[in-house]
Design a protein around this motif. Structure first.
Motif, PDB file in Angstrom:
ATOM      1  N   LEU A  99     -60.738  -9.389 -23.933  1.00  0.00           N
ATOM      2  CA  LEU A  99     -59.681  -8.482 -24.411  1.00  0.00           C
ATOM      3  C   LEU A  99     -59.935  -7.061 -23.911  1.00  0.00           C
ATOM      4  O   LEU A  99     -59.001  -6.375 -23.504  1.00  0.00           O
ATOM      5  CB  LEU A  99     -59.633  -8.484 -25.935  1.00  0.00           C
ATOM      6  CG  LEU A  99     -58.619  -9.432 -26.578  1.00  0.00           C
ATOM      7  CD1 LEU A  99     -58.557  -9.195 -28.086  1.00  0.00           C
ATOM      8  CD2 LEU A  99     -57.220  -9.254 -25.967  1.00  0.00           C
ATOM      9  N   ILE A 155     -58.971  -6.932 -20.386  1.00  0.00           N
ATOM     10  CA  ILE A 155     -57.500  -6.911 -20.231  1.00  0.00           C
ATOM     11  C   ILE A 155     -56.977  -5.504 -20.501  1.00  0.00           C
ATOM     12  O   ILE A 155     -56.099  -5.010 -19.800  1.00  0.00           O
ATOM     13  CB  ILE A 155     -56.840  -7.923 -21.188  1.00  0.00           C
ATOM     14  CG1 ILE A 155     -57.187  -9.347 -20.743  1.00  0.00           C
ATOM     15  CG2 ILE A 155     -55.326  -7.733 -21.231  1.00  0.00           C
ATOM     16  CD1 ILE A 155     -56.654 -10.418 -21.665  1.00  0.00           C
ATOM     17  N   ARG A 156     -57.534  -4.853 -21.531  1.00  0.00           N
ATOM     18  CA  ARG A 156     -57.077  -3.486 -21.840  1.00  0.00           C
ATOM     19  C   ARG A 156     -57.280  -2.574 -20.646  1.00  0.00           C
ATOM     20  O   ARG A 156     -56.488  -1.682 -20.398  1.00  0.00           O
ATOM     21  CB  ARG A 156     -57.841  -2.941 -23.043  1.00  0.00           C
ATOM     22  CG  ARG A 156     -57.429  -3.595 -24.334  1.00  0.00           C
ATOM     23  CD  ARG A 156     -57.549  -2.671 -25.542  1.00  0.00           C
ATOM     24  NE  ARG A 156     -57.048  -3.410 -26.704  1.00  0.00           N
ATOM     25  CZ  ARG A 156     -57.821  -4.149 -27.500  1.00  0.00           C
ATOM     26  NH1 ARG A 156     -59.124  -4.202 -27.308  1.00  0.00           N
ATOM     27  NH2 ARG A 156     -57.288  -4.813 -28.507  1.00  0.00           N
ATOM     28  N   GLY A 164     -55.217  -4.870 -17.438  1.00  0.00           N
ATOM     29  CA  GLY A 164     -53.996  -5.634 -17.707  1.00  0.00           C
ATOM     30  C   GLY A 164     -52.715  -4.890 -17.392  1.00  0.00           C
ATOM     31  O   GLY A 164     -51.671  -5.490 -17.184  1.00  0.00           O
ATOM     32  N   GLY A 165     -52.791  -3.552 -17.349  1.00  0.00           N
ATOM     33  CA  GLY A 165     -51.583  -2.779 -17.092  1.00  0.00           C
ATOM     34  C   GLY A 165     -50.975  -3.084 -15.729  1.00  0.00           C
ATOM     35  O   GLY A 165     -49.772  -3.033 -15.549  1.00  0.00           O
ATOM     36  N   ILE A 214     -50.111 -11.495 -18.672  1.00  0.00           N
ATOM     37  CA  ILE A 214     -51.472 -11.689 -19.184  1.00  0.00           C
ATOM     38  C   ILE A 214     -51.503 -12.937 -20.058  1.00  0.00           C
ATOM     39  O   ILE A 214     -52.470 -13.185 -20.766  1.00  0.00           O
ATOM     40  CB  ILE A 214     -51.968 -10.457 -19.963  1.00  0.00           C
ATOM     41  CG1 ILE A 214     -51.044 -10.174 -21.156  1.00  0.00           C
ATOM     42  CG2 ILE A 214     -52.080  -9.236 -19.079  1.00  0.00           C
ATOM     43  CD1 ILE A 214     -51.664  -9.219 -22.167  1.00  0.00           C
TER      44      ILE A 214
END
Lengths: 447, 447
Positions: free
Chosen positions: B152, B155-156, B159-160, B165
């Motif tokens: 996670l 991803i933060r 992920g942008g 996702i």
């Protein structure tokens, strides 16, 4: 496709084992598993399903035909059956219940907890081919004042039942839809961010009675993963996910193709459609076209004296009217599709006609020249070859005009332009093509 | 569709403001925004884009035509343009670069960081209509030993840039794809769970050179949101998302419809296709059908003496051969679609023929009866009406047989059954229909 596990375990060897190999079962794709389950005898199928993890079993069940779903659930241990049923997405349950006998549906419904049963009952009342019939009630909703962290906790609690968690639907006091948060944005934001701060408040939603074609168009236009469905009070009542929309798009394409072939679309797969039902779908248009096409006989009868004098004119009738039909068929298949995807609109009428007439002129000249030499190969006069050549040109032009204008005009009149099938356009230009042919013949041959 | 904000701000009033209303801009859907941008003059478009949040601007840009994307990026401040370009998904960048002049593409590429530029360059080399041409490199990958929490966090961070996702792709040391974790499962699991424990290891992936039709079939069969694309060493090189697949499905349907209409499919939208290119796509089949159809003249010539004696026989030629073509057109449109969706296979040949012959018998009898009375309405003998009636029956039966067998046989011979268009089947049964008609006439009328 790279599917190493399936390759290792050849279906035969897997199927030979009555006991499912545990390692395989946990790794298989639900779809592949469903293919295996379909091939098994019932005893083995029940044994396998009982041995599978619940979510995987439910997902695999969803790929089976409704009748097989029912049979399987009906013969499983009641407790397991009820857990499996609950795990299936609500739109799949509805499809199954609508396919089996009402008494069987009743029996299945009794397995569900009362509040869920009511939801399913409500879903079953939406007419086929509407947004309501596609939607599932298994979504995640949240309140605007929740933080990302709170929402994640909520998803952990209820998300297992949800079909997708990619969007979190923010609802107000009365259940009205006030915003949408994508899971991606929520995860990218700080955990303490309130949903209200990241929610899209300008929600794209659809009413339950919207036609499925329109739903598919909206979802694919925006590229969403799912669309929320609301009632007249803007209360969220379900969501439609992209996989259902992919199916709708396929169905609509099938329908367009069948209509273009001059038949009413079949509502069932080919082999499930009875001969009687095939007959009824087809006779309607065949009858209309036969009766409509019969005017060609009247046209020819009125030129009886011409044909009596030069019987060889009749030799070229099939070729010339066939060419008119072929030209028309090419044009309408292009235009009907272009109208369907909104690439062409009624306001383009004159642009389309001009384009088709110019193309038709090129095609007509080409075929006219070929027609002349083809006729010369036969035992006919040069004058008749001239007639055939000119007729080919003018028939192609005429067919281009009719086929370019008709679909657009019908679309404008709110009539589905797909009624203009290849057979219809052929029939329409058959008789007029004969008039063109015979008029040219009379003029050139001085009859 | 419930789109309150759009309703409040009528497009005209919005467009009248040179300055974009901030509240509206943040709430608009990228697609709706793109529709507005398309209508603006360039000065205003650039001003709006500069005022928009970066991700929203990039998403809206993706909906514009490649040429307009290029123009816009080219005229924006270089820094902003480069940020926007980076934010766009890689498959969109590739589409744009392939559409503009190579020198313009070169200019755009220079705006990208070097490693990303290389990726884009690699993507541009995949041939059209393959998995490689559909894929994007903007995905999230992770390592098997990471926990949910670690992932996670990852991803933060990254992920942008990712297009989706919803799936996290687990790769090994050499970048090989070893598993897939759905974000849903990861969130539902305990944060300390290792990806290795929840990953599906039996991954469905596609090679970069797979044809797009097959990719679409796999994605819709499994109901996935995205499919990973791998190279020969099973290294993950990109993903294909469902929205690209929806486009493929639409394109394929358009192609089938155009082929069924007897034309080679257009490679561009209708209005972008020049008259000359329309001509070339259409003349091929029109020519084949014209030359092939010309044998009808030979057939009729060989019955010249019969026609000389009873010229009224020629009146029914268009009606009867038209009916044969219509019957055939109905059947092939159903079968070609059923073959395309794999509902019908070659091994079903005799089942299909039997079904179509029985249906054809019912249709033929109906049309035979109508044909008799239609002929009776004209000034011909009862014997001729009998001939017309019998010919209708046998032509329908014959056409059913040919149209049922031909698509399946071609499919078996690895020839695209969609070459059997409505016009082709009509032309095929025209001549044979005439032989049936004339033979019956000679027998019944003792000519």
């Amino acid at each position: 496709m790279d599917n190493a596990l399936l390759k290792q375990h050849e279906p035969q060897s897997v199927l030979a084992n009555a006991d499912p190999p545990a390692e395989l079962l946990h790794q298989l794709q639900p779809y592949d598993l469903s293919e295996m389950l379909r091939e098994m005898d019932e005893k083995k199928r029940l044994k396998w399903i009982a041995a599978l993890p619940l979510t995987l079993a439910a997902e695999a069940l969803e790929y089976l035909e409704p009748e097989l779903q029912y049979e399987t659930l009906n013969h499983l241990d009641g407790n397991l059956a009820s857990m499996l049923l609950k795990q299936m997405s609500s739109d799949m349950i509805v499809d199954m219940l609508l396919a089996v006998h009402p008494l069987q549906a009743e029996k299945m419904l009794k397995m569900l907890p009362e509040d869920y049963r009511e939801k399913i009952n409500a879903l079953m009342r939406y007419p086929e081919y509407t947004a309501g019939s596609l939607m599932t009630v298994d979504y995640v909703s949240a309140r605007a004042h929740w933080t990302g962290e709170q929402t994640l906790r909520h998803i952990r609690k209820v998300g297992g039942e949800a079909e997708i968690i990619s969007y979190i639907y923010v609802t107000g006091m009365r259940g009205e839809l006030v915003g949408i948060v994508s899971l991606k944005e929520m995860i990218l934001a700080h955990p303490q961010t309130k949903l209200a701060d990241i929610a899209k408040k300008d929600v794209i939603s659809v009413p339950a009675d919207m036609e499925q074609e329109e739903v598919a168009a909206i979802l694919s236009r925006y590229g969403f993963y799912a669309l929320p469905v609301v009632d007249r009070q803007n209360r969220l009542i379900g969501i439609i996910t992209y996989d259902d929309v992919v199916e709708v798009i396929q169905e609509e394409a099938t329908e367009d193709i069948q209509k273009l072939g001059g038949s009413q679309p079949l509502s069932e797969p080919y082999f499930k459609t009875s001969v009687w039902s095939l007959y009824r779908k087809r006779i309607v248009w065949l009858f209309i076209l036969f009766v409509g096409g019969a005017y060609t006989s009247t046209v020819l009868e009125s030129y009886q004296s011409t044909l009596d004098k030069v019987v060889s004119l009749s030799f070229f009738i099939p070729l010339l009217i066939g060419t008119g039909g072929n030209t028309g068929s090419q044009i309408i298949s292009t235009l009907i599709r272009a109208l369907g995807t909104e690439e062409v609109k009624f306001r383009d009428l004159f642009r389309v006609i001009r384009k088709e007439l110019v193309t038709g002129l090129l095609l007509g000249i080409s075929l006219g020249i070929i027609g002349f030499f083809r006729a010369e190969l036969m035992d006919v006069s040069v004058a008749i070859s001239m007639v055939v050549s000119l007729a080919a040109l003018f028939i192609v032009l005429w067919s281009s005009l009719v086929s370019a204008a008709l679909p657009l005009v019908l679309h404008r009149l709110k009539i589905d332009p797909a009624v203009v099938s290849g057979p219809l356009i052929s029939t329409l230009v058959d008789g007029t093509g004969l008039i063109i042919y015979m008029s040219i013949a009379k003029a050139v041959l001085h009859l």
